[in-house]
Motif scaffolding. Sequence first.
Motif, short mmCIF file in Angstrom:
data_model
loop_
_atom_site.label_atom_id
_atom_site.label_comp_id
_atom_site.label_asym_id
_atom_site.label_seq_id
_atom_site.Cartn_x
_atom_site.Cartn_y
_atom_site.Cartn_z
N VAL A 189 47.54 10.45 20.41
CA VAL A 189 47.51 11.89 20.22
C VAL A 189 48.87 12.47 20.58
O VAL A 189 49.45 12.11 21.62
CB VAL A 189 46.41 12.52 21.08
N ASP A 190 49.36 13.36 19.75
CA ASP A 190 50.59 14.09 20.06
C ASP A 190 50.22 15.35 20.82
O ASP A 190 49.68 16.30 20.22
CB ASP A 190 51.32 14.45 18.76
N ASP A 236 47.12 16.46 16.22
CA ASP A 236 47.55 15.41 15.31
C ASP A 236 47.48 14.07 16.04
O ASP A 236 47.88 13.96 17.20
CB ASP A 236 48.99 15.63 14.84
N ALA A 237 47.00 13.06 15.33
CA ALA A 237 47.00 11.69 15.85
C ALA A 237 47.87 10.84 14.93
O ALA A 237 47.67 10.84 13.71
CB ALA A 237 45.59 11.13 15.92
N ARG A 238 48.82 10.14 15.51
CA ARG A 238 49.67 9.24 14.73
C ARG A 238 49.03 7.85 14.76
O ARG A 238 48.91 7.23 15.81
CB ARG A 238 51.08 9.19 15.30
N GLY A 251 49.53 6.77 9.44
CA GLY A 251 50.12 8.09 9.21
C GLY A 251 49.67 9.09 10.23
O GLY A 251 48.97 8.77 11.20
N VAL A 252 50.07 10.33 10.06
CA VAL A 252 49.70 11.43 10.95
C VAL A 252 48.42 12.07 10.41
O VAL A 252 48.38 12.52 9.27
CB VAL A 252 50.83 12.46 11.07
N ARG A 253 47.39 12.11 11.24
CA ARG A 253 46.10 12.62 10.82
C ARG A 253 45.72 13.85 11.63
O ARG A 253 45.64 13.80 12.85
CB ARG A 253 45.01 11.55 11.03
N PRO A 254 45.50 15.00 10.97
CA PRO A 254 45.02 16.19 11.69
C PRO A 254 43.54 16.05 11.99
O PRO A 254 42.73 15.81 11.09
CB PRO A 254 45.29 17.33 10.70
N GLU A 295 49.05 3.97 13.73
CA GLU A 295 49.89 2.85 13.32
C GLU A 295 49.07 1.63 12.93
O GLU A 295 49.53 0.80 12.14
CB GLU A 295 50.86 2.48 14.46
N GLY A 303 47.25 3.82 17.93
CA GLY A 303 47.51 5.21 17.58
C GLY A 303 47.54 6.05 18.83
O GLY A 303 47.19 5.57 19.92
N SER A 324 51.15 18.88 19.57
CA SER A 324 50.48 19.45 18.39
C SER A 324 49.15 20.09 18.73
O SER A 324 48.54 20.76 17.88
CB SER A 324 50.24 18.34 17.36
#
Length: 367
Positions: free
Chosen positions: A252-253, A271-273, A309-312, A275, A250, A256
């Motif tokens: 960090v974006d 947000d962290a994507r 998924g994308v997690r805030p 996988e 995973g 965001s």
Amino acid sequence: MRPRILIAGAALVGGGLGTAWRASSRAPAEGAPVGFVAGAAPVYPEPAIDLDPARSAPLSNAAGRPPAAPAQRAPPSVKPPPRSERAAAVPPPGGDDPGPGRWIDRYQGRSGRLSPSARPEGADPTTRVESPGGPPTLVVWVPTIRVQAGREVVLHAALLDESGAPVAPQSIAASLARRGAQASVELPMTAPPGSMHHFELRLRAPDADPRTADPAPVAFDYTVQARGTWEGEPFVRRAAAGFLVHSAGGGVDPASARAERRGGDLALLFDARIERPGTYWAWAELWGGAEGTDPIAFARERFEGLGPGVRPLALVFGGAILRDAGVDGPFMIRNLRWQQVDAFPPQEQDPIAQLPPTQAFRARDFR
């Protein structure tokens, strides 16, 4: 055309790393050989381009992927790192280091005072390894032992006399392998343009699917050997070190990320994507002052059982720490780190060196 040399031996493949190493020796003159470690991936000369798309994934370097952070890491120095170089952004408390401060218990270890000896640029984990014995001394290093799957890694070497002045070897070469596997034959190291006594070997790490890669980074070892004549006598010097190939599950974006007050604290929201499901850990540093170089606070958090998924998510800098520091914003958030910690050593995304400045928060508004 430059000749290409196929090297027999075990391919450096395994553990979810589906392609072999590609190696290139960047030579300043035509006719210098370009090395290849056995496996599916072809040799590539500088620039690092594979002309056979059927045999390799798209390039993962800066030419083929957007940068992971707004601020770019400075290019590594060609000088060997000093013997005393630290391997952590925050040194352990010592006689002149007050530690995380009196508010650490209030925030259950999640936020504390940032060490006065911390450096704004952080410190990538690196190694400086010297050959045993007398001069000339062979020094080898990599800019960071954290290498992302599919990215470039550069092995560096220098040969020095007792005063630290460079010594020209007759030959210098490196061999490498996944830890525990058979080493490749020697790949010649070459001097980059403008340097006569610093040598390098450029490699591309195997690609990996972050959804299925090993839970721990894959370790690789390398050995550099230099031969020549010193004060009329022949010599051979060897030095060995290693690095880890990461495929974080995973990331960090940075686009965001934003900082805002949350109650009496300062929260970094991002947000962290994800996988690869698992447990993750994050760390960030808060800096202030006119140049953004005054250490204030750190924030860290463990995120259990994150699914795909994308997690805030959020990291929280303790308001009492900011108030005690008495430094008004705008603040700089630096050295944002993200690790998957289901295995040891953990998989880690390349740290985000710096985020855009925050609003002009006032220290007295925090609690």
